[in-house]
Design an enzyme around this catalytic site. Structure first.
Site, PDB file in Angstrom:
ATOM      1  N   TYR A  48      -3.778 -12.780  -4.888  1.00  0.00           N
ATOM      2  CA  TYR A  48      -3.876 -11.995  -6.126  1.00  0.00           C
ATOM      3  C   TYR A  48      -4.931 -12.572  -7.078  1.00  0.00           C
ATOM      4  O   TYR A  48      -5.636 -11.836  -7.751  1.00  0.00           O
ATOM      5  CB  TYR A  48      -2.509 -11.862  -6.814  1.00  0.00           C
ATOM      6  CG  TYR A  48      -1.680 -10.784  -6.154  1.00  0.00           C
ATOM      7  CD1 TYR A  48      -1.976  -9.435  -6.370  1.00  0.00           C
ATOM      8  CD2 TYR A  48      -0.651 -11.097  -5.283  1.00  0.00           C
ATOM      9  CE1 TYR A  48      -1.263  -8.434  -5.739  1.00  0.00           C
ATOM     10  CE2 TYR A  48       0.075 -10.095  -4.642  1.00  0.00           C
ATOM     11  CZ  TYR A  48      -0.238  -8.777  -4.874  1.00  0.00           C
ATOM     12  OH  TYR A  48       0.461  -7.777  -4.239  1.00  0.00           O
ATOM     13  N   GLN A  82      -2.482   4.685  -7.787  1.00  0.00           N
ATOM     14  CA  GLN A  82      -1.831   3.620  -7.014  1.00  0.00           C
ATOM     15  C   GLN A  82      -2.594   2.318  -7.182  1.00  0.00           C
ATOM     16  O   GLN A  82      -2.167   1.279  -6.696  1.00  0.00           O
ATOM     17  CB  GLN A  82      -1.806   4.003  -5.533  1.00  0.00           C
ATOM     18  CG  GLN A  82      -0.979   5.242  -5.250  1.00  0.00           C
ATOM     19  CD  GLN A  82      -1.349   5.855  -3.903  1.00  0.00           C
ATOM     20  OE1 GLN A  82      -0.809   5.463  -2.878  1.00  0.00           O
ATOM     21  NE2 GLN A  82      -2.279   6.790  -3.900  1.00  0.00           N
ATOM     22  N   VAL A  84      -4.130  -1.063  -8.729  1.00  0.00           N
ATOM     23  CA  VAL A  84      -3.652  -2.079  -9.659  1.00  0.00           C
ATOM     24  C   VAL A  84      -4.809  -2.660 -10.471  1.00  0.00           C
ATOM     25  O   VAL A  84      -4.621  -3.567 -11.274  1.00  0.00           O
ATOM     26  CB  VAL A  84      -2.865  -3.192  -8.917  1.00  0.00           C
ATOM     27  CG1 VAL A  84      -1.573  -2.624  -8.343  1.00  0.00           C
ATOM     28  CG2 VAL A  84      -3.691  -3.827  -7.799  1.00  0.00           C
ATOM     29  N   ASP A  85      -6.020  -2.122 -10.244  1.00  0.00           N
ATOM     30  CA  ASP A  85      -7.154  -2.530 -11.083  1.00  0.00           C
ATOM     31  C   ASP A  85      -7.110  -1.754 -12.402  1.00  0.00           C
ATOM     32  O   ASP A  85      -6.246  -0.890 -12.599  1.00  0.00           O
ATOM     33  CB  ASP A  85      -8.487  -2.343 -10.340  1.00  0.00           C
ATOM     34  CG  ASP A  85      -8.807  -0.874 -10.045  1.00  0.00           C
ATOM     35  OD1 ASP A  85      -8.704  -0.040 -10.960  1.00  0.00           O
ATOM     36  OD2 ASP A  85      -9.180  -0.549  -8.885  1.00  0.00           O
ATOM     37  N   HIS A 100       1.844   1.440  -8.934  1.00  0.00           N
ATOM     38  CA  HIS A 100       2.094   0.185  -8.214  1.00  0.00           C
ATOM     39  C   HIS A 100       1.917  -1.058  -9.084  1.00  0.00           C
ATOM     40  O   HIS A 100       1.811  -2.156  -8.561  1.00  0.00           O
ATOM     41  CB  HIS A 100       1.188   0.103  -6.972  1.00  0.00           C
ATOM     42  CG  HIS A 100       1.575   1.084  -5.905  1.00  0.00           C
ATOM     43  ND1 HIS A 100       0.736   1.476  -4.881  1.00  0.00           N
ATOM     44  CD2 HIS A 100       2.729   1.764  -5.702  1.00  0.00           C
ATOM     45  CE1 HIS A 100       1.363   2.355  -4.107  1.00  0.00           C
ATOM     46  NE2 HIS A 100       2.567   2.550  -4.584  1.00  0.00           N
ATOM     47  N   CYS A 131       8.748 -20.885 -19.855  1.00  0.00           N
ATOM     48  CA  CYS A 131      10.102 -21.425 -19.628  1.00  0.00           C
ATOM     49  C   CYS A 131      10.153 -22.331 -18.401  1.00  0.00           C
ATOM     50  O   CYS A 131      11.179 -22.947 -18.116  1.00  0.00           O
ATOM     51  CB  CYS A 131      11.112 -20.280 -19.483  1.00  0.00           C
ATOM     52  SG  CYS A 131      11.049 -19.449 -17.877  1.00  0.00           S
ATOM     53  N   THR A 170      -7.176   8.452  -1.510  1.00  0.00           N
ATOM     54  CA  THR A 170      -5.930   7.828  -1.045  1.00  0.00           C
ATOM     55  C   THR A 170      -5.567   8.372   0.324  1.00  0.00           C
ATOM     56  O   THR A 170      -5.773   9.542   0.620  1.00  0.00           O
ATOM     57  CB  THR A 170      -4.753   8.038  -2.018  1.00  0.00           C
ATOM     58  OG1 THR A 170      -3.583   7.421  -1.446  1.00  0.00           O
ATOM     59  CG2 THR A 170      -4.468   9.502  -2.305  1.00  0.00           C
TER      60      THR A 170
HETATM   61  P1  OAD Z   1      -5.914   3.186   1.555  1.00  0.00           P
HETATM   62  O1  OAD Z   1      -6.779   2.006   1.852  1.00  0.00           O
HETATM   63  O2  OAD Z   1      -4.720   3.382   2.387  1.00  0.00           O
HETATM   64  O3  OAD Z   1      -6.798   4.511   1.659  1.00  0.00           O
HETATM   65  C1  OAD Z   1      -8.049   4.589   1.052  1.00  0.00           C
HETATM   66  C2  OAD Z   1      -8.516   6.025   1.157  1.00  0.00           C
HETATM   67  O4  OAD Z   1      -9.730   6.147   0.422  1.00  0.00           O
HETATM   68  C3  OAD Z   1      -8.830   6.494   2.589  1.00  0.00           C
HETATM   69  O5  OAD Z   1      -8.237   7.765   2.794  1.00  0.00           O
HETATM   70  C4  OAD Z   1     -10.357   6.583   2.621  1.00  0.00           C
HETATM   71  O6  OAD Z   1     -10.817   7.610   3.497  1.00  0.00           O
HETATM   72  C5  OAD Z   1     -10.653   6.900   1.178  1.00  0.00           C
HETATM   73  N1  OAD Z   1     -11.985   6.470   0.722  1.00  0.00           N
HETATM   74  C6  OAD Z   1     -12.714   5.391   1.098  1.00  0.00           C
HETATM   75  N2  OAD Z   1     -13.848   5.313   0.405  1.00  0.00           N
HETATM   76  C7  OAD Z   1     -13.838   6.357  -0.455  1.00  0.00           C
HETATM   77  C8  OAD Z   1     -14.729   6.831  -1.455  1.00  0.00           C
HETATM   78  N3  OAD Z   1     -15.864   6.181  -1.710  1.00  0.00           N
HETATM   79  N4  OAD Z   1     -14.397   7.950  -2.142  1.00  0.00           N
HETATM   80  C9  OAD Z   1     -13.241   8.609  -1.886  1.00  0.00           C
HETATM   81  N5  OAD Z   1     -12.358   8.215  -0.959  1.00  0.00           N
HETATM   82  C10 OAD Z   1     -12.656   7.112  -0.246  1.00  0.00           C
HETATM   83  O7  OAD Z   1      -5.574   3.104  -0.008  1.00  0.00           O
HETATM   84  P2  OAD Z   1      -4.405   3.816  -0.820  1.00  0.00           P
HETATM   85  O8  OAD Z   1      -4.096   5.144  -0.261  1.00  0.00           O
HETATM   86  O9  OAD Z   1      -4.752   3.716  -2.244  1.00  0.00           O
HETATM   87  O10 OAD Z   1      -0.064  -0.653  -2.300  1.00  0.00           O
HETATM   88  O11 OAD Z   1      -3.208   2.840  -0.515  1.00  0.00           O
HETATM   89  C11 OAD Z   1      -1.988   3.032  -1.168  1.00  0.00           C
HETATM   90  C12 OAD Z   1      -1.278   1.737  -1.337  1.00  0.00           C
HETATM   91  O12 OAD Z   1      -1.153   1.071  -0.093  1.00  0.00           O
HETATM   92  C13 OAD Z   1      -1.975   0.728  -2.225  1.00  0.00           C
HETATM   93  O13 OAD Z   1      -1.737   0.966  -3.599  1.00  0.00           O
HETATM   94  C14 OAD Z   1      -1.392  -0.559  -1.780  1.00  0.00           C
HETATM   95  C15 OAD Z   1      -1.404  -0.358  -0.281  1.00  0.00           C
HETATM   96  O14 OAD Z   1      -0.440  -1.072   0.420  1.00  0.00           O
HETATM   97  C16 OAD Z   1       0.476  -1.850  -2.570  1.00  0.00           C
HETATM   98  O15 OAD Z   1      -0.112  -2.894  -2.385  1.00  0.00           O
HETATM   99  C17 OAD Z   1       1.831  -1.763  -3.135  1.00  0.00           C
END
Ligand code: OAD
Length: 227
Positions: A48, A82, A84-85, A100, A131, A170
């Site tokens: 992290y 989703q 965290v930035d 998240h 603490c 996503t």
């Molecule tokens: P993923 O890494 O699973 O998916 C990223 C998505 O972004 C994919 O569908 C790519 O095709 C798409 N992508 C990549 N580059 C892109 C761009 N330049 N423009 C648009 N889309 C693009 O990420 P998330 O779906 O966000 O949670 O993942 C969800 C959660 O899974 C995260 O928040 C994290 C992870 O485990 C935790 O850590 C709790």
């Protein structure tokens, strides 16, 4: 608006499941679960801390800025992210629910208190509360419940009618992302996916705008000429 790691990809923040994504190199169960933290808080916090350093160095990209411009131009824009930035905030967006959690908040493992902590790098790993107890990232790990405040905001937003729900960058891995998108669609929203690739949500979408968020969003969102 529902955003995921892809919206920050062009700011240089790794995604999770793409080529080069975190979960291609590391196992979530070693870094993002309560058990991993109990076993090895140093390793979890080192990851992290590295991510905090990466985000601190990064800048919002044209996709984040396009969303903020649309809101500044008077469009009603609510962002369920989703991520965290804090790149949506730094671009100027105001209405954001972090599903998240946030890289910039920690939670005391003794009393549950959540505090802002923007120190980069952290002076001590794992960091401790005043603490003396360990603190953890205020992030939803696998197997944990989503935090109540963002859920309440999302429920209020879903009670409103929306013309469009953009699902940007996503993989839509989690059921609640599908549920929220489909709930808005049932209330009349047009569901639009912005992603270079198809996802599990693609079949439910009315339109797909294939391409990177930093190119597609400035091209389709209103209010961009005020830039
Ligand atoms: P993923 O890494 O699973 O998916 C990223 C998505 O972004 C994919 O569908 C790519 O095709 C798409 N992508 C990549 N580059 C892109 C761009 N330049 N423009 C648009 N889309 C693009 O990420 P998330 O779906 O966000 O949670 O993942 C969800 C959660 O899974 C995260 O928040 C994290 C992870 O485990 C935790 O850590 C709790």
């Amino acid at each position: 608006m529902i955003t995921g790691a892809g919206v920050s990809a062009e700011s240089g923040i790794p995604t999770f499941r793409d080529k080069g994504g975190w979960w291609k190199h590391y196992r979530p169960e070693d870094l993002a679960t309560p058990d991993a933290f109990a076993r090895d808080p140093h390793t979890v916090w080192s990851w992290y801390d590295a991510r905090r350093q990466g985000v601190a160095r990064a800048e919002p990209n044209a996709g984040h800025r396009a969303l903020a411009r649309a809101e500044a131009a008077g469009c009603r824009v609510a962002i369920v992210t989703q991520n965290v930035d804090d790149l949506h905030e730094r671009a100027g967006s105001r209405e954001i629910a972090h599903v998240h959690g946030s890289l910039w908040q920690t939670q005391c493992t003794a009393d549950g208190r959540v505090v802002d902590d923007r120190r980069v790098p952290l002076p001590e790993i794992p960091p401790r509360c005043a603490c003396g107890a360990l603190v953890r990232p205020h992030i939803v790990w696998f197997g944990e419940r989503l935090h109540e405040p963002p859920l309440a905001r999302i429920a209020a937003w879903l009670a409103e009618p929306w013309d469009v729900v953009l699902v940007v960058g996503t993989e839509a891995t989690f059921g609640y992302i599908h549920e929220w998108a489909l709930a808005a669609k049932r209330r009349g929203a047009c569901l639009v996916e912005v992603n270079p690739r198809e996802t599990s949500l693609t079949p439910a979408c009315d339109t797909r705008l294939p391409g990177p968020a930093a190119e597609v969003l400035p091209a389709v969102l209103p209010g961009q000429s005020t830039a």
